[in-house]
Scaffold this active site. Sequence first.
Site, PDB file in Angstrom:
ATOM      1  CG  ASP A 226      -2.128   0.888   1.078  1.00 15.67           C
ATOM      2  OD1 ASP A 226      -2.254   1.574   0.044  1.00 15.67           O
ATOM      3  OD2 ASP A 226      -2.974   0.884   1.990  1.00 15.67           O
ATOM      4  CG  ASP A 287       0.429 -10.777  -9.749  1.00 13.29           C
ATOM      5  OD1 ASP A 287       0.742 -11.244 -10.850  1.00 13.29           O
ATOM      6  OD2 ASP A 287       1.082 -10.993  -8.711  1.00 13.29           O
TER       7      ASP A 287
END
Length: 634
Positions: A226, A287
């Site tokens: 994050d 991804d």
Amino acid sequence: MAISRRALLASGGLISVATALELADPAYAATVRAAAAPHAATSAAPLARVSRNSPWTRSGPGPLYWNIYGWSFPHNAPIPEDEWKANIDWLASEFAPSGYDMACTDGWIEGSSRTTQHGYITSYNDSWTHDWTYWAAYLARRRMSLGVYYNPLWVHRAAVEDPTKTVAGRPDVKIADIVDHGDFFARDIGGNTLYWVDVTRPGAREYVQGYVEYFKAMGVPYLRVDFLSWYENGMDANIGQVNAAHGRANYLTALHWINEAAGDPMEVSLVMPHLFDNASAELANGDLVRINADADKGGWDRLSGGRQGWQDAWPNWFNPFCGFTGWSHRAGRGQLILDGDFLRAHTFATDEERKTAVTLMTIAGSPIAIADLHSDIGSTGWVFTQPEVLDLHRKGLVGKPLYYNGTPYSVDPGSRDSERWAGQLPDGSWVVALFNRDDTATVDKALHFSHDLGIAGAAQVRDVWARRNLGVCTEARATLAPHACALFHVTPQRPTPRFHAAWAAWGGGANFNNNHAGYVGSGFVDKLEAGGDPGDPLVTFAVQAPRAGTYAVRWRYANGLTVPSTMTVSSERADRTIVDGPRRVTFPSTTTWDSWQDQSSQLRLEGGLNLVTIGRGADDAGSINLNWMELQLG
């Protein structure tokens, strides 16, 4: 005074960054102002690497799982361990049988200060009795797995201040040696401080990659990384400059290290990225990418409301409807999984809104992440377990909105239709999703099979949510109340499966267009030419073959050049092992770009799922526009 960075984000900028930083540390606020960098719009020279192209993205959509956000966001606090356990037990009983087989932590991580000898946190929070390995084993016994939220670029102050802590594989480098002592991600949050790693320092690579390998060794399959925008240029669109900018080159280096250490076994989710340069850095190294603002309180306003326009910083679009639409050209097999953030079913006002939320995540190929709790979900959990909806997810569905032209959605908000979506499954059938985002009006929505999808003739239509066959039709149509949706499975009657490039996965600059006549359906793919960015341009189709063997393939194309063009074609398994190819196929001139012809070739396929890729390799010549490929089963 401690200022929660989650609180800053939730405030939407009501607390200015200057005020917040002055409250937290006046001296540091002055440092940040001096270090403020201009908006990063172009990349430094990329590292030598190829696209991650992982088995996760090649499988289609994101995972099904549960996340702690529904507890931690309302409380603005880390989830207690007994609450975590209660929800895991509930997940195992109620949702794991439907495929939700992972429990994942989320933010509120500053209070985890106990670390290994190499500075890696041992548990989600210091108040927890058990460590990561205990919970990984607890979940494994229930046939589930542990997902972890943590950024390997973070270093806790406890490790920095302990001179016995050294970098993994580098006993000569102390943890304190890999940080700049004025470079904080979170300062004095409840007495805790997190630093950013300085990737230019000796030992930084070993620390970052060791962190990833630390979680991999526990069997963690999913890592959520994050605050990437804060690392890259230190900017938050709501707050302003939040910390020192580390720069594009260092950002690329950090992502590359994480990607390299994760390898194929671990799925890497990149959260809060600016997605500069058309998401080139994230495409090469991750991804999943987050494409909208946080789920926050949930409900319709977060799903469809808020800012509707684009901004050149995270979040580019505020809500998932716009985010999925705007980044749909980067989605699909071998590209990126677009993450629409968590769903809290009980926060929606009606069942129709709940169905819309899950339908949107399904057609866009997003993860479906439950953030409701055992204590608040009530009777709304059914929306996550409808078997026919989940079957579409398992089959690898990643759809796109209907495109009206080839202009980016960020430039022309009318170029794509956020309320009409479709996607093809590997067996050649289609899924159509229709939405009504209007707050008051009931509307009719439709996708025409021939005009919009290029289906020759009629098709069998099934209403997926109602689990009812509607018969043979020439369009998918529904009358939708405000905030309602419809989801259809459409099976063409013709026996030869035809796969349309306009609805496939595009890579390396390949893109939708409809600026020439003569094509079938809504459009075609162009830019199959030299100079793709990033990488060679290609189109990838997911194709289900009834048996292993060599098949005749027809390509519908236009080549307006005066000479033949060549393309490279291959078939592969989802794990990237080759079934056939690369083969070179020649496409003769069609004289003009408005003239279309069929070209035949042969391709060996494995029984079951194949990924068929056509693109312009380095040794190919010319260019084509591609309408569809057809698999001859006879």
